[in-house]
Design an enzyme around this catalytic site. Sequence first.
Site, PDB file in Angstrom:
ATOM      1  CD  GLU A  14      -3.009  -1.032   0.397  1.00 27.18           C
ATOM      2  OE1 GLU A  14      -3.119  -0.014  -0.311  1.00 27.18           O
ATOM      3  OE2 GLU A  14      -3.788  -1.989   0.328  1.00 27.18           O
ATOM      4  CB  CYS A  16      -1.816   7.073   1.265  1.00 25.18           C
ATOM      5  SG  CYS A  16      -3.096   6.160   2.122  1.00 25.18           S
TER       6      CYS A  16
HETATM    7  P1  NAP Z   1       8.326   5.099   4.654  1.00 23.73           P
HETATM    8  O1  NAP Z   1       9.520   5.911   4.885  1.00 23.73           O
HETATM    9  O2  NAP Z   1       8.309   4.165   3.512  1.00 23.73           O
HETATM   10  O3  NAP Z   1       8.044   4.322   6.021  1.00 23.73           O
HETATM   11  C1  NAP Z   1       7.051   3.338   6.116  1.00 23.73           C
HETATM   12  C2  NAP Z   1       7.619   2.122   6.824  1.00 23.73           C
HETATM   13  O4  NAP Z   1       8.597   1.501   5.986  1.00 23.73           O
HETATM   14  C3  NAP Z   1       8.347   2.463   8.122  1.00 23.73           C
HETATM   15  O5  NAP Z   1       8.128   1.455   9.057  1.00 23.73           O
HETATM   16  C4  NAP Z   1       9.795   2.498   7.690  1.00 23.73           C
HETATM   17  O6  NAP Z   1      10.691   2.258   8.732  1.00 23.73           O
HETATM   18  C5  NAP Z   1       9.840   1.378   6.689  1.00 23.73           C
HETATM   19  N1  NAP Z   1      10.931   1.485   5.719  1.00 23.73           N
HETATM   20  C6  NAP Z   1      11.545   2.594   5.285  1.00 23.73           C
HETATM   21  N2  NAP Z   1      12.483   2.274   4.380  1.00 23.73           N
HETATM   22  C7  NAP Z   1      12.447   0.939   4.240  1.00 23.73           C
HETATM   23  C8  NAP Z   1      13.164   0.015   3.442  1.00 23.73           C
HETATM   24  N3  NAP Z   1      14.097   0.400   2.598  1.00 23.73           N
HETATM   25  N4  NAP Z   1      12.865  -1.293   3.542  1.00 23.73           N
HETATM   26  C9  NAP Z   1      11.908  -1.698   4.372  1.00 23.73           C
HETATM   27  N5  NAP Z   1      11.190  -0.873   5.158  1.00 23.73           N
HETATM   28  C10 NAP Z   1      11.447   0.433   5.092  1.00 23.73           C
HETATM   29  O7  NAP Z   1       7.025   5.961   4.480  1.00 23.73           O
HETATM   30  P2  NAP Z   1       6.708   7.371   5.119  1.00 23.73           P
HETATM   31  O8  NAP Z   1       7.375   8.377   4.272  1.00 23.73           O
HETATM   32  O9  NAP Z   1       6.953   7.354   6.557  1.00 23.73           O
HETATM   33  O10 NAP Z   1       5.118   7.399   4.881  1.00 23.73           O
HETATM   34  C11 NAP Z   1       4.536   8.146   3.914  1.00 23.73           C
HETATM   35  C12 NAP Z   1       4.310   7.364   2.638  1.00 23.73           C
HETATM   36  O11 NAP Z   1       3.448   6.253   2.903  1.00 23.73           O
HETATM   37  C13 NAP Z   1       3.583   8.219   1.618  1.00 23.73           C
HETATM   38  O12 NAP Z   1       4.071   7.966   0.327  1.00 23.73           O
HETATM   39  C14 NAP Z   1       2.147   7.734   1.744  1.00 23.73           C
HETATM   40  O13 NAP Z   1       1.355   7.997   0.621  1.00 23.73           O
HETATM   41  C15 NAP Z   1       2.344   6.278   2.003  1.00 23.73           C
HETATM   42  N6  NAP Z   1       1.148   5.708   2.616  1.00 23.73           N
HETATM   43  C16 NAP Z   1       0.372   4.851   1.894  1.00 23.73           C
HETATM   44  C17 NAP Z   1      -0.793   4.348   2.433  1.00 23.73           C
HETATM   45  C18 NAP Z   1      -1.684   3.400   1.664  1.00 23.73           C
HETATM   46  O14 NAP Z   1      -2.571   2.810   2.271  1.00 23.73           O
HETATM   47  N7  NAP Z   1      -1.511   3.220   0.377  1.00 23.73           N
HETATM   48  C19 NAP Z   1      -1.173   4.717   3.726  1.00 23.73           C
HETATM   49  C20 NAP Z   1      -0.355   5.598   4.435  1.00 23.73           C
HETATM   50  C21 NAP Z   1       0.801   6.081   3.873  1.00 23.73           C
HETATM   51  P3  NAP Z   1      11.563   3.451   9.380  1.00 23.73           P
HETATM   52  O15 NAP Z   1      10.603   4.416   9.961  1.00 23.73           O
HETATM   53  O16 NAP Z   1      12.400   2.759  10.381  1.00 23.73           O
HETATM   54  O17 NAP Z   1      12.354   4.051   8.241  1.00 23.73           O
END
Ligand code: NAP
Length: 454
Positions: free
Chosen positions: A228, A262
């Site tokens: 997601e 999102c």
């Molecule tokens: P993010 O940096 O990708 O973080 C999300 C999760 O992924 C965190 O637990 C993070 O851990 C982990 N993570 C980060 N880098 C990783 C990697 N290389 N490998 C594995 N896990 C990893 O996302 P964000 O920036 O905090 O959140 C915002 C994004 O999420 C936006 O793009 C938003 O649109 C999207 N989102 C999508 C939905 C949906 O339902 N489609 C819902 C909410 C948000 P750490 O914190 O330890 O880095």
Amino acid sequence: MPYVSINPATGEVTAEYADFTPAEIDDKLNLATKAFHGWRQTSIEERSLLLTSAANHLESELPTIAEVLTKEMGKTFASAKGEVGKCALTLRYYAEHGPALLADQIIASPASKSGVRYEPLGPVLAVMPWNFPLWQLIRFAAPGLMAGNVVVLKHASNVPESALLLESLFRRSGFPEGCLVNLFVPGSQVAEVIRDERIAAVTLTGSEAAGQSVATAAGSVLKKCVLELGGSDPFIIAASADLEKTVPMAITGRVQNNGQSCIAAKRFIVVDAVADEFIERFSQGMRDLVVGDPFEPASNVGPLVSAAQRDEVAGQVDDALAKGAIATAGGARIDGPGFYYQPTVLTGVTREMRAGNEEIFGPVAVVYRVDSLEEAIALGNDTPWGLGASIWAEDPAEQEQGIRDLEAGMVFVNAIVGSTPELPFGGIKRSGYGRELSGIGMHEFCNAKTFFVA
Ligand code: NAP
């Protein structure tokens, strides 16, 4: 200390936790594995009772739990309470409907009896973001636990208090130890956990970069994965739109969760016939919003989650303004402690600007004016993402055109894109794959076992 809780309204560090050592990770994975063997044998009635118990706990502790969310990621207290309530409702939904959704599906075939039985897969790793710290996990965990899986949570490193709260919630609700375990591990270590043989599958809600990394790791060991990811949902205003109801929902759609959702409406595409009126009323409404302390009932919009997130949004807006876009509302940071940003409306945005190409995760709306509904839908689809889309129209033909032609996982008519446990949630294109919620989301992490009795 990579797991750090910072109050976005003040910038104050409120808690810090060390990453788990390899031995601690090992212990938690063993606990989850052991719990799975027992949990999968637990009767469906027992699982249902425990889900209901978790819902009861959420409801009886609602303000205390909501306070944790507001302090940790800055959402308004009203929306934090809404989030907790929705989690309880979803747990109740699966407690009630889970048994029917998991019942054997009998399918006529040359067999005397045949069909599909839904069986759990095992411990599923849930990599979660900070923006809805409870909801993102519950929308996976409620159906997952009901189906007999157990949950290994890797929460975002800025919401450790929410992660611990979730772990304790399920224990206090009577779930056997290990049904939901929390891991404090950095994103860079997630691939290693996915490759661990005790993990059966993985679900990620987060950014595209994390999606690529998780999908690569899951692919390398051929494990099921649901993604997601981000989106830049279009909000299309057709000529037949009723602006009385459209404008307030456009504002809510953009600034909900302080603009960090999102499925927030991010690109507002309005046909010429109603464009002047929409832009004027929408901009005025955005200017009228009260930005401030998320615990203050009068506040409509709280701070962004972090200084870095506010810098990112400010950078996107500054770049657009420098290249000729116009801010008809906002356009700047708010000075003082906390990571506040003005609700902003940009017009005249082009592809040469970051705001014309990137997802904006903050209270910033980009408005485009077009000649026709066909052009609006074409522009709505001209994006690498395909999470949600909404169309605002009173004419049934225009409504149907939106449902038919918008390229997205979800199309909402005269409503902002949202989620509800009865309906599947998820996207296409770079917004990811797979679905959450409904029976479809529940079955993502089941072995749909075919049975055939000759
Ligand atoms: P993010 O940096 O990708 O973080 C999300 C999760 O992924 C965190 O637990 C993070 O851990 C982990 N993570 C980060 N880098 C990783 C990697 N290389 N490998 C594995 N896990 C990893 O996302 P964000 O920036 O905090 O959140 C915002 C994004 O999420 C936006 O793009 C938003 O649109 C999207 N989102 C999508 C939905 C949906 O339902 N489609 C819902 C909410 C948000 P750490 O914190 O330890 O880095």
